[in-house]
Enzyme design. Structure first.
Site, mmCIF file in Angstrom:
data_model
loop_
_atom_site.group_PDB
_atom_site.id
_atom_site.type_symbol
_atom_site.label_atom_id
_atom_site.label_comp_id
_atom_site.label_asym_id
_atom_site.label_seq_id
_atom_site.Cartn_x
_atom_site.Cartn_y
_atom_site.Cartn_z
ATOM 1 N N GLY A 1 -6.850 12.372 -1.044
ATOM 2 C CA GLY A 1 -6.511 11.318 -0.096
ATOM 3 C C GLY A 1 -7.611 10.317 0.148
ATOM 4 O O GLY A 1 -7.856 9.923 1.280
ATOM 5 N N GLY B 1 -4.120 13.084 -5.518
ATOM 6 C CA GLY B 1 -3.809 14.393 -4.951
ATOM 7 C C GLY B 1 -2.422 14.476 -4.361
ATOM 8 O O GLY B 1 -1.766 15.511 -4.415
ATOM 9 N N THR C 1 0.174 5.437 -3.631
ATOM 10 C CA THR C 1 -1.236 5.103 -3.779
ATOM 11 C C THR C 1 -1.952 5.403 -2.462
ATOM 12 O O THR C 1 -1.318 5.567 -1.426
ATOM 13 C CB THR C 1 -1.400 3.619 -4.131
ATOM 14 O OG1 THR C 1 -0.733 2.836 -3.144
ATOM 15 C CG2 THR C 1 -0.810 3.303 -5.499
ATOM 16 N N SER C 2 -3.290 5.432 -2.489
ATOM 17 C CA SER C 2 -4.048 5.736 -1.264
ATOM 18 C C SER C 2 -4.251 4.482 -0.426
ATOM 19 O O SER C 2 -5.376 4.120 -0.052
ATOM 20 C CB SER C 2 -5.399 6.372 -1.621
ATOM 21 O OG SER C 2 -5.221 7.655 -2.165
ATOM 22 N N ASN D 1 -2.432 -1.518 -12.562
ATOM 23 C CA ASN D 1 -2.495 -1.678 -11.114
ATOM 24 C C ASN D 1 -1.121 -2.102 -10.607
ATOM 25 O O ASN D 1 -0.523 -3.041 -11.141
ATOM 26 C CB ASN D 1 -3.544 -2.738 -10.760
ATOM 27 C CG ASN D 1 -3.868 -2.761 -9.281
ATOM 28 O OD1 ASN D 1 -3.004 -2.982 -8.441
ATOM 29 N ND2 ASN D 1 -5.139 -2.547 -8.955
ATOM 30 N N CYS E 1 7.579 26.162 0.302
ATOM 31 C CA CYS E 1 9.009 25.870 0.370
ATOM 32 C C CYS E 1 9.322 25.423 1.789
ATOM 33 O O CYS E 1 8.552 25.691 2.718
ATOM 34 C CB CYS E 1 9.872 27.063 -0.036
ATOM 35 S SG CYS E 1 9.771 28.469 1.083
#
Length: 529
Positions: free
Chosen positions: A23, A147, A235-236, A213, A383
């Site tokens: 992140g 991530g 995206t972050s 990008n 789950c």
């Protein structure tokens, strides 16, 4: 200690040498000195002591009692008037805080699988609402393979669809290929489109990582008149300095600009987000199902000059697809086998399936996860389970440890993206029926009741998922070690935790949450005659 270290396993963390788990800049500890002090403290912690961790630094050990949490964590908290990225970065630079993200700073990250199942559930609901229950014959266009975003291609293909995932960092594409979350890669837009269209026509499940990008690629696709069926993004963008890469910059040039002129970097990030979102809105106008995936991209686009109505023309994923699940206390229940033995996870998979034989979506997920999800670090599973189900599963796991069926204890936690643990007006609490999007009492109450119920560690965070100033959230973890003490903790915590979600949504006026509270005996004083 095992989970803290697992967060920084090279197969789990994005930049373990910098203590960054995922992140953008989400850390497990503030510094290596602090990490070592945490480990020393955990090794010597008595059964009636509690360690306090202030934004990644251990600051005290106090005698409490043997049913109290062993660790209490607070990450990134700022007084609201000072709760912005500029102030946070000044304090971080001074060594006074760190960005804990969600499960990075609360030591329950399990790699990309942690977000995969939630992404799978979201896309399954999208398929149910718009495509007859399957994404077969559809193309999903998205961005980000870090991530969080790295879960997207596998979640799409698990639902039968085709994914094009735009990613600016070739190392992230390679990592997703290696872990089998992504099928293939290319730096050619034409090749990516050719693969995707062929798979869509054949109704085959396939995914590709397209090096580029989003702020360049997606406007170009729109100009060409090409139309995907689903559009989103991971995206972050929540971190315009440390996570998002502006258009027109190589990774090396971006790193240099970030260090030389952070203000200009953020300005260029926001401008790129405006172009990025404008293209997504264009796809929506062409008929694509378009939704925000909780990374604050829309707010960044507005900061970059896009008109508010344009930036927020499409909804967030929670009001679009997830809120009905939240009303039942359903959310991302996860566990890790401290033995390190994958066989322990396979046994718990079977146990969960046996406990809930009529949940077809759950059984489909468990079967595909066993076949297609590579473990990162400790073997783990996630789950979505609801109120009542989580306690049943936790008690069952504890029995399995006690009997020796499992070879070691199991850690049980969840993502902070849950029904009662977050106040995040651009994500989990967007568009609440009663207008209570920004009310942050709920995650604090969640942390307090889970502490009282005996979770083994509890955390409160600021800014996870969407960035500083935009969210308050809480995490909890409880350990099934086969003891009676653990069994009592599990039954209580795995009831209080999802219970706060049901109460939160019932209080907001959602009929389904009110029904669940009544049906399952959750006491709500204002509803009692």
């Amino acid at each position: 200690m095992r989970m803290l270290m697992n967060n920084l396993d090279p197969d789990v963390a994005e930049r373990p040498e910098d203590l960054v788990v995922y992140g953008g800049t989400g850390r497990a500890a503030r510094s290596w000195e602090a990490f070592e002090a945490i480990v020393r403290s955990l090794r010597g912690l008595a059964d009636d002591e509690t360690l306090l961790v202030q934004s990644g630094k251990p600051v005290g050990v106090f005698r409490t009692h043997d049913m109290a949490p062993r660790v209490l964590i607070s990450n990134s908290m700022l007084v609201p008037k000072w709760a912005d990225w500029d102030t946070f970065r000044e304090l971080e630079h001074a060594g006074l805080t760190m960005y804990g993200q969600m499960t990075a700073g609360s030591w329950i990250y399990i790699g990309t699988q942690g977000i995969l199942q939630g992404t799978y559930e979201t896309l399954a609901e999208c398929a149910h609402q718009h495509f007859g229950g399957t994404l077969a014959g559809t193309i999903t266009l998205t961005g980000g393979l870090g991530g969080m975003g790295g879960a997207q291609p596998l979640a799409v293909t698990m639902n039968g669809g085709v994914a094009i995932c735009v990613e600016v960092d070739p190392a992230r594409i390679e990592r997703r290929i290696k872990t089998r979350y992504l099928d293939r890669e290319t730096d050619s837009v034409d090749e990516a489109l050719g693969w995707a269209e062929a798979a869509r026509t054949a109704r085959e499940a396939a995914s590709s990582g397209l090096l580029g990008n989003c702020a360049d690629v997606e406007p170009e696709l729109l100009r060409r008149g090409w139309l995907p069926d689903v559009v989103t993004d991971q995206t972050s963008a929540h971190d315009p300095l440390g996570g998002y890469v502006p258009a027109g910059l190589t990774l090396e040039a971006a790193a240099a600009l970030r260090a030389r002129d952070p203000g200009e970097y953020v300005r260029r990030s926001h401008a790129s987000m405006a172009a990025h979102v404008e293209a997504m809105v264009g796809f929506q106008e062409g008929g694509a199902v378009t939704f925000d995936y909780g990374n604050n991209l829309r707010a960044g686009a507005e900061s970059g000059g896009l008109a508010h109505d344009r930036a927020y023309a499409y909804p967030g994923f929670v009001p679009a697809f997830v809120r009905p699940l939240f009303c039942e206390g359903k959310g991302p229940f996860r566990w890790a086998a401290l033995s390190g033995d994958p066989e322990d996870i396979l046994k718990t998979d079977r146990a969960v399936g046996d406990l809930f034989p009529d949940d077809d979506r759950l059984h489909r997920w468990l079967a595909m996860a066993e076949e297609r999800v590579a473990y990162q670090g400790l073997p783990a599973r996630i789950c979505w389970l609801g109120y009542g189900q989580r306690a049943e599963a936790g008690v069952r796991f504890n029995q399995m440890v006690a009997s020796g069926e499992l070879s070691a204890p199991v850690v049980i936690g969840r993502d902070h993206l849950d029904s009662g643990s977050v106040a995040s007006p651009f994500r989990e609490t967007e568009g609440m029926m009663d207008g209570s999007d920004a009310i942050a009492d709920w995650p604090i109450l969640n942390a307090l009741i889970n502490t009282s119920a005996g979770a083994h560690w509890v955390s409160v965070h600021h800014g996870g998922g969407v960035g500083i100033g935009y969210s308050i959230h809480a995490g909890m973890v409880v350990v099934a070690d086969g003891t009676q003490n653990a069994g009592a903790r599990l039954e209580r915590v795995l009831t209080t935790d999802p219970g706060t979600g049901v109460v939160r949504h019932a209080d907001a006026g959602y009929d389904r949450a009110i029904e669940v509270a009544r049906e399952r005996g959750i006491r709500m004083p204002m509803a009692e005659s």
